[in-house]
Design a protein around this motif. Structure first.
Motif, PDB file in Angstrom:
ATOM      1  N   ASN A 123       0.863  -1.186   0.000  1.00 19.45           N
ATOM      2  CA  ASN A 123       0.000   0.000   0.000  1.00 19.45           C
ATOM      3  C   ASN A 123       0.896   1.232   0.000  1.00 19.45           C
ATOM      4  OD1 ASN A 123      -1.876   2.017   0.379  1.00 19.45           O
ATOM      5  ND2 ASN A 123      -3.004   0.929   1.988  1.00 19.45           N
ATOM      6  N   GLU A 124       0.740   2.084  -1.006  1.00 16.99           N
ATOM      7  CA  GLU A 124       1.622   3.240  -1.151  1.00 16.99           C
ATOM      8  C   GLU A 124       1.511   4.202   0.028  1.00 16.99           C
ATOM      9  OE1 GLU A 124       3.916   3.757  -3.325  1.00 16.99           O
ATOM     10  OE2 GLU A 124       3.514   1.971  -4.523  1.00 16.99           O
ATOM     11  N   ILE A 125       0.365   4.226   0.699  1.00 18.62           N
ATOM     12  CA  ILE A 125       0.206   5.128   1.842  1.00 18.62           C
ATOM     13  C   ILE A 125       1.151   4.745   2.980  1.00 18.62           C
ATOM     14  CG2 ILE A 125      -1.471   6.023   3.525  1.00 18.62           C
ATOM     15  CD1 ILE A 125      -3.670   5.435   1.549  1.00 18.62           C
ATOM     16  N   LEU A 126       1.481   3.465   3.065  1.00 20.35           N
ATOM     17  CA  LEU A 126       2.317   2.976   4.163  1.00 20.35           C
ATOM     18  C   LEU A 126       3.801   3.146   3.884  1.00 20.35           C
ATOM     19  CD1 LEU A 126       0.421  -0.369   4.899  1.00 20.35           C
ATOM     20  CD2 LEU A 126       0.076   1.871   5.953  1.00 20.35           C
ATOM     21  N   LYS A 127       4.173   3.583   2.692  1.00 24.71           N
ATOM     22  CA  LYS A 127       5.579   3.692   2.327  1.00 24.71           C
ATOM     23  C   LYS A 127       6.210   4.908   2.984  1.00 24.71           C
ATOM     24  CE  LYS A 127       8.607   3.361  -1.696  1.00 24.71           C
ATOM     25  NZ  LYS A 127       8.661   3.296  -3.175  1.00 24.71           N
ATOM     26  N   THR A 128       7.314   4.705   3.685  1.00 20.52           N
ATOM     27  CA  THR A 128       8.059   5.775   4.353  1.00 20.52           C
ATOM     28  C   THR A 128       9.521   5.662   3.970  1.00 20.52           C
ATOM     29  OG1 THR A 128       8.318   4.391   6.323  1.00 20.52           O
ATOM     30  CG2 THR A 128       6.449   5.918   6.300  1.00 20.52           C
ATOM     31  N   ASP A 129      10.187   6.804   3.951  1.00 21.76           N
ATOM     32  CA  ASP A 129      11.599   6.831   3.555  1.00 21.76           C
ATOM     33  C   ASP A 129      12.539   6.584   4.724  1.00 21.76           C
ATOM     34  OD1 ASP A 129      10.812   7.381   0.980  1.00 21.76           O
ATOM     35  OD2 ASP A 129      10.897   9.569   1.266  1.00 21.76           O
ATOM     36  N   ASP A 130      12.188   7.063   5.901  1.00 21.80           N
ATOM     37  CA  ASP A 130      13.097   6.966   7.035  1.00 21.80           C
ATOM     38  C   ASP A 130      12.978   5.652   7.783  1.00 21.80           C
ATOM     39  OD1 ASP A 130      10.591   7.408   7.924  1.00 21.80           O
ATOM     40  OD2 ASP A 130      11.105   9.016   9.347  1.00 21.80           O
ATOM     41  N   GLY A 131      12.130   4.742   7.308  1.00 22.06           N
ATOM     42  CA  GLY A 131      12.000   3.457   7.971  1.00 22.06           C
ATOM     43  C   GLY A 131      11.004   3.446   9.114  1.00 22.06           C
ATOM     44  N   SER A 132      10.409   4.578   9.444  1.00 21.54           N
ATOM     45  CA  SER A 132       9.423   4.630  10.513  1.00 21.54           C
ATOM     46  C   SER A 132       8.077   4.123  10.006  1.00 21.54           C
ATOM     47  CB  SER A 132       9.278   6.060  11.034  1.00 21.54           C
ATOM     48  OG  SER A 132       8.837   6.916   9.992  1.00 21.54           O
ATOM     49  N   VAL A 133       7.180   3.811  10.951  1.00 17.64           N
ATOM     50  CA  VAL A 133       5.864   3.303  10.599  1.00 17.64           C
ATOM     51  C   VAL A 133       4.913   4.466  10.374  1.00 17.64           C
ATOM     52  CG1 VAL A 133       3.932   1.892  11.375  1.00 17.64           C
ATOM     53  CG2 VAL A 133       6.260   1.197  11.902  1.00 17.64           C
ATOM     54  N   SER A 134       4.162   4.427   9.289  1.00 18.40           N
ATOM     55  CA  SER A 134       3.202   5.481   8.988  1.00 18.40           C
ATOM     56  C   SER A 134       2.069   5.473  10.005  1.00 18.40           C
ATOM     57  CB  SER A 134       2.649   5.283   7.573  1.00 18.40           C
ATOM     58  OG  SER A 134       1.584   6.172   7.323  1.00 18.40           O
ATOM     59  N   ASN A 135       1.495   6.662  10.255  1.00 16.86           N
ATOM     60  CA  ASN A 135       0.386   6.732  11.210  1.00 16.86           C
ATOM     61  C   ASN A 135      -0.900   6.159  10.644  1.00 16.86           C
ATOM     62  OD1 ASN A 135      -0.161   8.705   9.337  1.00 16.86           O
ATOM     63  ND2 ASN A 135       0.126  10.428  10.755  1.00 16.86           N
ATOM     64  N   THR A 136      -0.891   5.790   9.361  1.00 18.97           N
ATOM     65  CA  THR A 136      -2.043   5.116   8.764  1.00 18.97           C
ATOM     66  C   THR A 136      -1.856   3.604   8.704  1.00 18.97           C
ATOM     67  OG1 THR A 136      -1.102   5.435   6.558  1.00 18.97           O
ATOM     68  CG2 THR A 136      -2.622   7.129   7.369  1.00 18.97           C
ATOM     69  N   ALA A 137      -0.816   3.109   9.345  1.00 22.42           N
ATOM     70  CA  ALA A 137      -0.538   1.677   9.342  1.00 22.42           C
ATOM     71  C   ALA A 137      -1.576   0.944  10.188  1.00 22.42           C
ATOM     72  CB  ALA A 137       0.866   1.419   9.878  1.00 22.42           C
ATOM     73  N   PRO A 138      -1.641  -0.381  10.072  1.00 21.53           N
ATOM     74  CA  PRO A 138      -2.549  -1.144  10.937  1.00 21.53           C
ATOM     75  C   PRO A 138      -2.277  -0.884  12.411  1.00 21.53           C
ATOM     76  CG  PRO A 138      -1.734  -2.526   9.158  1.00 21.53           C
ATOM     77  CD  PRO A 138      -0.982  -1.239   9.067  1.00 21.53           C
ATOM     78  N   ASP A 139      -3.294  -1.069  13.224  1.00 22.31           N
ATOM     79  CA  ASP A 139      -3.194  -0.749  14.648  1.00 22.31           C
ATOM     80  C   ASP A 139      -2.063  -1.498  15.330  1.00 22.31           C
ATOM     81  OD1 ASP A 139      -5.352   0.919  14.346  1.00 22.31           O
ATOM     82  OD2 ASP A 139      -6.818  -0.622  14.875  1.00 22.31           O
ATOM     83  N   ILE A 140      -1.871  -2.767  14.976  1.00 26.29           N
ATOM     84  CA  ILE A 140      -0.837  -3.551  15.640  1.00 26.29           C
ATOM     85  C   ILE A 140       0.551  -3.014  15.303  1.00 26.29           C
ATOM     86  CG2 ILE A 140      -0.755  -5.263  13.782  1.00 26.29           C
ATOM     87  CD1 ILE A 140      -0.154  -7.375  15.881  1.00 26.29           C
ATOM     88  N   CYS A 141       0.732  -2.478  14.085  1.00 26.03           N
ATOM     89  CA  CYS A 141       2.031  -1.904  13.711  1.00 26.03           C
ATOM     90  C   CYS A 141       2.300  -0.627  14.512  1.00 26.03           C
ATOM     91  CB  CYS A 141       2.061  -1.612  12.218  1.00 26.03           C
ATOM     92  SG  CYS A 141       1.885  -3.068  11.161  1.00 26.03           S
ATOM     93  N   ILE A 142       1.268   0.193  14.710  1.00 24.71           N
ATOM     94  CA  ILE A 142       1.442   1.423  15.494  1.00 24.71           C
ATOM     95  C   ILE A 142       1.740   1.079  16.948  1.00 24.71           C
ATOM     96  CG2 ILE A 142       0.274   3.509  16.282  1.00 24.71           C
ATOM     97  CD1 ILE A 142      -1.313   3.480  13.678  1.00 24.71           C
ATOM     98  N   ALA A 143       0.993   0.127  17.499  1.00 22.22           N
ATOM     99  CA  ALA A 143       1.230  -0.273  18.885  1.00 22.22           C
ATOM    100  C   ALA A 143       2.619  -0.884  19.054  1.00 22.22           C
ATOM    101  CB  ALA A 143       0.150  -1.261  19.324  1.00 22.22           C
ATOM    102  N   TYR A 144       3.051  -1.658  18.078  1.00 18.11           N
ATOM    103  CA  TYR A 144       4.394  -2.253  18.147  1.00 18.11           C
ATOM    104  C   TYR A 144       5.469  -1.173  18.110  1.00 18.11           C
ATOM    105  CZ  TYR A 144       8.598  -4.688  16.581  1.00 18.11           C
ATOM    106  OH  TYR A 144       9.892  -5.140  16.460  1.00 18.11           O
TER     107      TYR A 144
END
Length: 717
Positions: free
Chosen positions: A618-639
């Protein structure tokens, strides 16, 4: 219209499109295959070698376990004959059930083939009434009874009504009187044996056929996994029917025979007449498989040292499974033929030479890029180098010669390897290993004669007694004798000459002068009157005579034999990587084998939670600095948020941070900042994400603080 009529109908139209074509094995192989132009030939060679590995491993399995299977057959036949001749009471008590405790070892994946062979042999030569059960399908006593009855009697459930009616009957039967559950089996067995004992009309029946009652054999594949209470009740029930049913048990044990005493109390184990059967050690089985499948020039596909080490490590430190080891070889075989275009030459010599003449220009260019071929070109004359780099016809001629040399190298390598193992496997402390596979790994890595352990082994060989050394050399002669090559024929002739010389030592009458005689004259000179200069000269002569000690004929011949072995090793045991075109038949990607066979799920899970874009695309989830996007799934944000915490994580602070990130993704201000409370939907999503992290093993509840959780992992991808 005063009236109307409406008709409804359902019409079926068959689709006109053709059925989707199912891909064959060859299609799967060629999909994404390197250099598809010779993929069909590579697939055929790969499939032939794959079938050979499977067939040979199964034959070895049958041969190695033949003794224990024959012993089990003899045991069942003996128990059956004893019962038929009415010697049951004299051999064992009436309530005892003959039981074979089969200790197979911890290599559980290999047990299935053993039980399958045992099942077939019992049905063919002992009794048609054989069944096998596993613990996972026998959680309760009624399930165990049902499995045994269904598989012995061949009963099946036809429809739902009959299934419900049968279930109600069985349930009522088990609850009313649990011992009556085998009465149906008794009636069925009597009817079956009565039919077999009934002869044809008008023909006199044999008296022995009247007494023939084949036993009912029940195989418990994984005894340790059974519920002890269920097993105890089943044995108690069967002991009540032993006079009517000739029952026999076979317990498959992975750990120790004492498991029976741990699972069954004495009141139950005393109902069994147990005989112990010990299977072959899995390490011996592995040594045989390596010897027959890998250490032979008849099998062209080879593994380099690193891949071999990975497979050995998985075997020794994980499962002890020879079956999984064989699957590892098959995986390496498939990867080699799928990714290496030149694997078309990994076959027998005649076929390899024929395929060499059919190589395309692109494949010849791949040969020129091989590291071993580059080293070969660098050693040639200038004109030959030009021809090898520009003339395709000349490359084919040279490569045909190199293929012959590679096959000749393998033909001489393995017999010499076995000779060296014969000489060193019985030395003190086993400097080059006790098993042949250990010595093979040493020879794959580098020149074995440059190893310190090899030098130690050569020194120890120079101290062997005559009988032991002669016996080892005779064994080496037997190993080298079948090899049909000019070098090996000359080697065998030299070895025979050495053995003949050893035998002639006993008949030699003339002996070398004793060392003591060589130093008597200087000692006598010391007794004479002399000056200081003469004394110094005499002492120097004595010292020189001691240093120049003459060896006995046996010692000289023993040193000659050790030197002969040393030269033989240096001539034929150079590592495979030193051979030109070794990349054709040696698979070297140990990382691929480790990734497929020794997976690390935690690392994969962490990578997925840290970089969800590579999994969800999903292009929305793509980040350059390796961090997790704030639109990522809930478990990814919590992790991601839990990585910023210490050993103990405050759930409320964690929830506040999660709510802030999610609200920013939605374009709203944080709910907690305005009302002091978190939205119920976000709260529920957070609880679900935390529960998933707990299920995956990243956190756990802690009793230190009620509103905290403990972190179980450190670091992230």
């Amino acid at each position: 219209m005063t009236t109307s009529s409406v008709s409804k109908g359902c019409f079926v139209f068959k689709p006109s499109a053709k059925k989707k074509k199912t891909l064959s094995l060859e299609d799967h192989f060629t999909h994404g295959c390197e250099d598809a132009e010779n993929s069909q030939t590579r697939f055929q060679i790969c499939q032939h070698l794959w079938d050979k590995i499977k067939t040979d491993s199964e034959i070895l399995q049958d041969e190695l376990y033949r003794n224990i299977l024959d012993s089990l057959l003899d045991f069942t036949k003996k128990c059956s004959v004893t019962r038929q001749h009415s010697d049951w009471a004299s051999q064992m008590r009436a309530s005892e059930i003959p039981t074979a405790a089969l200790v197979l070892g911890v290599n559980v994946p290999d047990h299935e083939m053993t039980f399958q062979s045992l099942f077939e042999l019992l049905q063919q030569s002992v009794t048609p009434f054989v069944t096998s059960i596993q613990a996972k399908e026998c959680g309760a006593l009624k399930h165990l009874m049902k499995r045994v009855l269904e598989r012995l009697m061949g009963t099946t459930v036809v429809d739902d009504d009959e299934e419900e009616e049968e279930a109600e009957q069985n349930s009522a039967l088990l609850h009313k009187n649990v011992y009556c559950s085998l009465s149906t089996l008794c009636d069925w067995y009597d009817s079956k044996t009565k039919k077999s004992r009934t002869g044809t009309p008008g023909k006199k029946r044999n008296s022995s056929s009247d007494e023939q009652q084949p036993p009912i054999v029940i195989i418990f594949k994984d005894l340790e996994a059974f519920n002890p209470k269920v097993l105890q009740d089943f044995i108690l029930i069967c002991s009540r029917y032993i006079e009517r049913l000739p029952l026999m048990f076979i317990f498959g044990i992975a750990t120790s025979p004492s498991t029976i005493q741990h699972m069954l109390p004495h009141s139950v184990s005393s109902l069994l007449c147990i005989e112990l059967f010990q299977s072959l050690a899995c390490t011996q089985h592995l040594s045989t498989v390596i010897d027959k499948l890998i250490l032979t020039h008849h099998f062209p596909f080879k593994l380099n040292g690193k891949v071999m080490q990975v497979l050995m490590s998985i075997f020794l430190y994980h499962d002890f499974s020879v079956r999984n080891f064989t699957k590892g070889i098959q995986l390496a075989l498939l990867e080699h033929f799928h990714s290496q275009p030149l694997s078309v030459l990994c076959c027998n010599k005649k076929e390899a030479l024929r395929n060499m003449t059919k190589l395309s220009d692109s494949n010849l260019e791949k040969i020129r890029l091989l590291p071993s071929f580059k080293r070969y070109v660098e050693k040639q004359e200038t004109q030959d180098q030009v021809n090898l780099l520009t003339n395709d016809g000349h490359v084919k001629e040279v490569c045909q010669k190199l293929i012959k040399d590679l096959h000749k190298y393998h033909k001489n390598f393995y017999p010499v390897l076995r000779c060296l193992h014969t000489l060193t496997s019985s030395l003190p402390r086993y400097p080059l290993g006790k098993q042949l596979r250990e010595l093979y790994l040493v020879c794959l890595e580098k020149n074995v004669w440059e190893n310190e352990d090899y030098l130690t082994a050569m020194k120890l060989l120079k101290m062997l007694a005559k009988d032991e050394l002669v016996r080892m050399l005779q064994r080496c002669e037997e190993i080298l004798q079948p090899v049909k090559s000019k070098k090996m024929r000359n080697t065998v002739v030299q070895l025979k000459d050495l053995l003949t010389t050893f035998k002639q030592l006993d008949t030699v009458s003339a002996e070398t002068p004793c060392v003591e005689d060589t130093i008597t004259s200087p000692v006598k000179d010391l007794q004479k009157k002399t000056d200081l200069f003469q004394l110094q000269k005499t002492l120097l002569e004595m010292n020189r005579s001691r240093r120049a000690k003459r060896l006995s004929p046996f010692e000289a011949l023993r040193n000659e034999a050790v030197e002969f072995i040393d030269n033989l090793v240096k001539s034929h045991l150079s590592p495979p990587e030193s051979q030109t075109l070794n990349e054709v038949c040696y698979y070297s990607s140990s990382a691929t084998v480790r990734r497929h066979l020794n997976a690390t799920p935690r690392t994969s899970i962490q990578a997925a939670l840290s970089s969800p874009y590579y999994y969800l695309q999903n292009e929305i989830l793509k980040t350059d600095d390796g961090s997790v996007s704030n639109t990522a799934p809930d478990i990814c944000i919590a992790y991601k948020l839990h990585l910023e915490c210490g050993r103990l994580i405050n759930l409320y602070d964690w929830l506040e941070a999660y709510s802030t990130v999610v609200s920013a993704a939605e374009g709203n201000d944080s709910d907690s900042g305005a009302t002091g409370k978190v939205d119920e939907i976000k709260h529920a999503r957070f609880i679900q994400a935390v529960s998933e992290l707990e299920f995956l093993g990243f956190i756990k509840p802690t009793k230190q603080k009620t509103d905290h959780v403990a972190r179980l992992t450190w670091g992230g991808c």
